[in-house]
Design a protein around this motif. Structure first.
Motif, mmCIF file in Angstrom:
data_model
loop_
_atom_site.group_PDB
_atom_site.id
_atom_site.type_symbol
_atom_site.label_atom_id
_atom_site.label_comp_id
_atom_site.label_asym_id
_atom_site.label_seq_id
_atom_site.Cartn_x
_atom_site.Cartn_y
_atom_site.Cartn_z
ATOM 1 N N ALA A 42 0.832 -1.205 0.000
ATOM 2 C CA ALA A 42 0.000 0.000 0.000
ATOM 3 C C ALA A 42 0.865 1.254 0.000
ATOM 4 O O ALA A 42 0.579 2.226 -0.711
ATOM 5 C CB ALA A 42 -0.918 -0.006 1.209
ATOM 6 N N SER B 260 -0.982 -1.794 -6.604
ATOM 7 C CA SER B 260 -2.285 -2.462 -6.615
ATOM 8 C C SER B 260 -2.162 -3.942 -6.918
ATOM 9 O O SER B 260 -2.847 -4.776 -6.314
ATOM 10 C CB SER B 260 -3.200 -1.805 -7.648
ATOM 11 O OG SER B 260 -3.388 -0.449 -7.368
ATOM 12 N N VAL C 264 -6.724 -0.051 1.648
ATOM 13 C CA VAL C 264 -7.428 0.467 0.471
ATOM 14 C C VAL C 264 -8.104 1.798 0.803
ATOM 15 O O VAL C 264 -8.215 2.677 -0.051
ATOM 16 C CB VAL C 264 -8.455 -0.558 -0.049
ATOM 17 C CG1 VAL C 264 -9.377 0.074 -1.100
ATOM 18 C CG2 VAL C 264 -7.746 -1.761 -0.657
ATOM 19 N N LEU D 79 -8.991 -1.377 -7.158
ATOM 20 C CA LEU D 79 -9.260 -2.064 -5.899
ATOM 21 C C LEU D 79 -10.702 -1.871 -5.428
ATOM 22 O O LEU D 79 -11.118 -2.482 -4.431
ATOM 23 C CB LEU D 79 -8.303 -1.550 -4.817
ATOM 24 C CG LEU D 79 -6.811 -1.689 -5.143
ATOM 25 C CD1 LEU D 79 -5.969 -1.037 -4.058
ATOM 26 C CD2 LEU D 79 -6.420 -3.142 -5.316
#
Length: 634
Positions: A44, A49, A71, A79
């Protein structure tokens, strides 16, 4: 210990309880001893992704939940689908974090699955988060759904109201729906009343005269000062009389409430101007600062000597500045005003900057401001800002600002260049041709490093505006990876002792909610970075902000870090990270004075005051951060 601040720890505890990893407290300080969790957070942090996607379907619930958590800070379009699917996950707290993440997208296409999720949810905390997500994603029909939703517990009643709050920010609250919101001011659950008060204070589309008696009754019955303050703010939308405002002010002791009541007062009204005048002497900096904001229109007759004495002795810059402004604007007292100005040179630069910002109405101050405006310091920043503000009412100040702005861009002055670019989009300067697009474009070479990103983005935004193009911020080039060795050394019970010139703030740190941000803060603390810095921004009943190396709110360290958003809520004494936009955080932090729901999910939360809120109430512009210690020592 302030219970309200610690309510934000709930989600952290849920995170820990959902893990399937074997975590032994005597061997592991926090959840990030798990290498898979570190991999998820690293992916992240790198905004990768493809590396993240497989975790959405991982057999371990803790990893699916971690996917949803990160996310929420990323909100990458690839996502969106996978995190929506997690709203159907068999583990409730995976669904909770998935709901928060889906809400971060604010996409109306998610409403059908969110409404299905709320109908199937049984755990109140999950319901509350889904309702909040519906509000963030709302359209008219979704607002209707929220208004008439029947909660089954205090927790999802609170969630319903916060959902309505977020939908209200989108302009979806109808006049005939106000009665539903007002009715919730009588809820037995304090946080529901808090949310209702925020809705009513935030909406501006509708008058609340029909509900004035309900608001006064709620105010009389409310025992929490932070909620009373928001009910008071909602009185702006009513025809409340000066007598009623004064009566309430005399009965109040909470500085947040007194601040809001002062803002309701008309300084030109003989019934209230004495109260505003007297509030300059109030023992609360928040109250005195608010009175200073109002003071320019208060009638003065024979109080000049009294005011001169206060200006010489007060340690609240805004009070000194407001009085100085009045002296410089009066022909009979101008010489005393300049004497006060000379005395202000003994203040620290951050505090003196607070004085300077009151000079924008004083024609005789222009030469002094011009002489200071290109100084690379808080004083230069304040003088430059003040000239720009004065240009709103004086054409000759506008000319001076444009001359100075050209020089600032050519010399690569960080804050003055930012302010030049920002003001070129303001109505006062929109017709100006004195600063060209070419000048702005050539100045960009001065602002290529990460610590200058705020100025670079502002110049790019103005270039797009002048060319008639839509501005899209470039992806920040964050190159400062999370220090996992440091993260793992920080106990989930760690706290920061912030020693200020007003006293000690003890703050719990939330390593499991914001590992990159919290560990970066700890690293800066251990290096002595904060020692001697100051609080440069205090907005009564909102925030106190400090930790910037320049002392004027601009600039940062030589690197930036990623945003880390979570379902935690900003309440009284919550510690957040300042930013110039997503993924531009660094060293500046702030403490909120009250619930500030418009910051939720937009600014990283990394702690909360556990002892010392009374000290926060005394912090004023220029308060020193003497030192900070991490406990236990890391």
């Amino acid at each position: 210990m302030r219970l309200a601040a610690f309510k934000l720890l709930l989600c952290s505890l849920l995170f820990a309880s959902c893990q399937n990893t074997s975590r032994e407290k005597n061997n592991q300080n926090n959840a990030f001893g798990d290498p898979t969790l570190r991999e998820i957070y690293d992916a992240a942090d790198q905004r990768n992704s493809n590396k993240l996607l497989p975790y959405a379907q991982n057999e371990t619930a803790a990893y699916r939940m971690a996917f949803a958590r990160v996310v929420a800070s990323f909100t990458d379009s690839t996502l969106y689908g996978p995190v929506c699917k997690l709203l159907k996950d068999p583990i409730p707290y995976v669904r909770l974090y998935a709901a928060f993440a889906v809400g971060q997208y604010s996409d109306t296409t998610s409403l059908p699955i969110l409404e299905k999720a709320i109908k199937k949810a049984t755990i109140p905390e999950v319901k509350a988060e889904v309702l909040g997500a519906i509000g963030k994603s709302a359209n008219k029909n979704a607002m209707d759904f929220l208004i008439y939703y029947e909660p089954s517990s205090d927790v999802d009643e609170e969630g319903k109201l916060w959902g309505i709050y977020y939908a209200t920010l989108k302009g979806l609250l109808l006049e005939d729906q106000l009665r539903i919101v007002v009715a919730h001011l009588k809820s037995t659950h304090a946080e529901t009343r808090n949310a209702a008060a925020h809705i009513l204070s935030r909406q501006t589309a509708h008058k609340l005269d029909l509900y004035q008696n309900d608001l006064i009754e709620a105010l009389d019955n409310e025992n929490r000062g932070d909620i009373r303050a928001m009910i008071i703010r909602s009185l702006r939308s009513t025809e409340t009389t000066s007598e009623a405002i004064l009566s309430q002010y005399r009965s109040e002791s909470d500085p947040r409430c007194k601040t809001e009541l002062l803002r309701l007062m008309d300084p030109t009204d003989s019934a209230t101007h004495h109260t505003i005048y007297d509030a300059l002497w109030d023992g609360s900096p928040w109250v005195a600062m608010t009175a200073a904001e109002q003071f320019s229109s208060v009638a003065i007759s024979d109080q000049w000597n009294e005011l001169f004495g206060l200006a010489r002795t007060t340690d609240i810059p805004e009070v000194k500045g407001a009085i100085l402004q009045r002296f410089l604007m009066d022909e009979g007292h101008k010489s005393e005003g300049w004497a006060l100005w000379k005395e202000s040179s003994g203040m620290n630069d951050v505090a003196r900057a607070g004085v300077i910002r009151f000079l924008w109405t004083c024609p005789s101050a222009l030469d002094t401001l011009v002489a200071l405006a290109l100084d690379d310091s808080p004083i230069g920043t304040a003088a430059f800002e003040t000239i720009a503000k004065g240009a709103e009412i004086r054409p000759d100040w506008k000319d001076e600002f444009l001359i100075l702005g050209n020089r600032a861009l050519q010399n690569g002055l960080l804050t003055q260049s930012y302010l030049t670019a920002s003001n070129l989009r303001a109505k006062t300067f929109q017709d100006s041709k004195d600063i060209s697009v070419e000048t702005l474009e050539s100045s960009l070479e001065n602002f290529e490093s990460e610590e200058t990103i705020e100025t670079r983005l502002e110049i790019l935004r103005t270039i797009a505006f002048l060319k008639g193009r839509e501005f899209k911020a470039p992806e920040p080039s964050v190159s400062h990876p999370i220090d996992w060795k440091l993260v793992q050394s920080i106990p989930d019970t760690a706290s920061a002792k912030i020693y200020t010139s007003e006293g000690l703030l003890e703050t719990a740190l939330l390593i499991e909610d914001a590992p990159g941000s919290t560990s970066n803060f700890v690293s800066l603390v251990n290096s002595g970075f904060y020692n001697g810095l100051r609080f440069h921004r205090v907005v009564p009943h909102f925030v106190s902000q400090g930790g910037g190396p320049r002392g004027d709110g601009y600039g940062s360290t030589s690197y930036t870090i990623r945003s880390e958003f979570s379902p935690l809520h900003y309440g009284p004494g919550v510690m957040g990270l300042a930013s110039a936009g997503k993924d531009t955080e660094s060293c500046q932090f702030f403490f909120t004075h009250n619930s500030t729901p418009h910051l939720n999910g937009r600014y990283t939360i990394m702690g909360a005051i556990t002892d010392g809120f009374h000290v926060l109430e005394q912090i004023r512009t220029g308060t020193s951060i003497d030192s900070i210690a991490i406990v236990p020592y890391i």
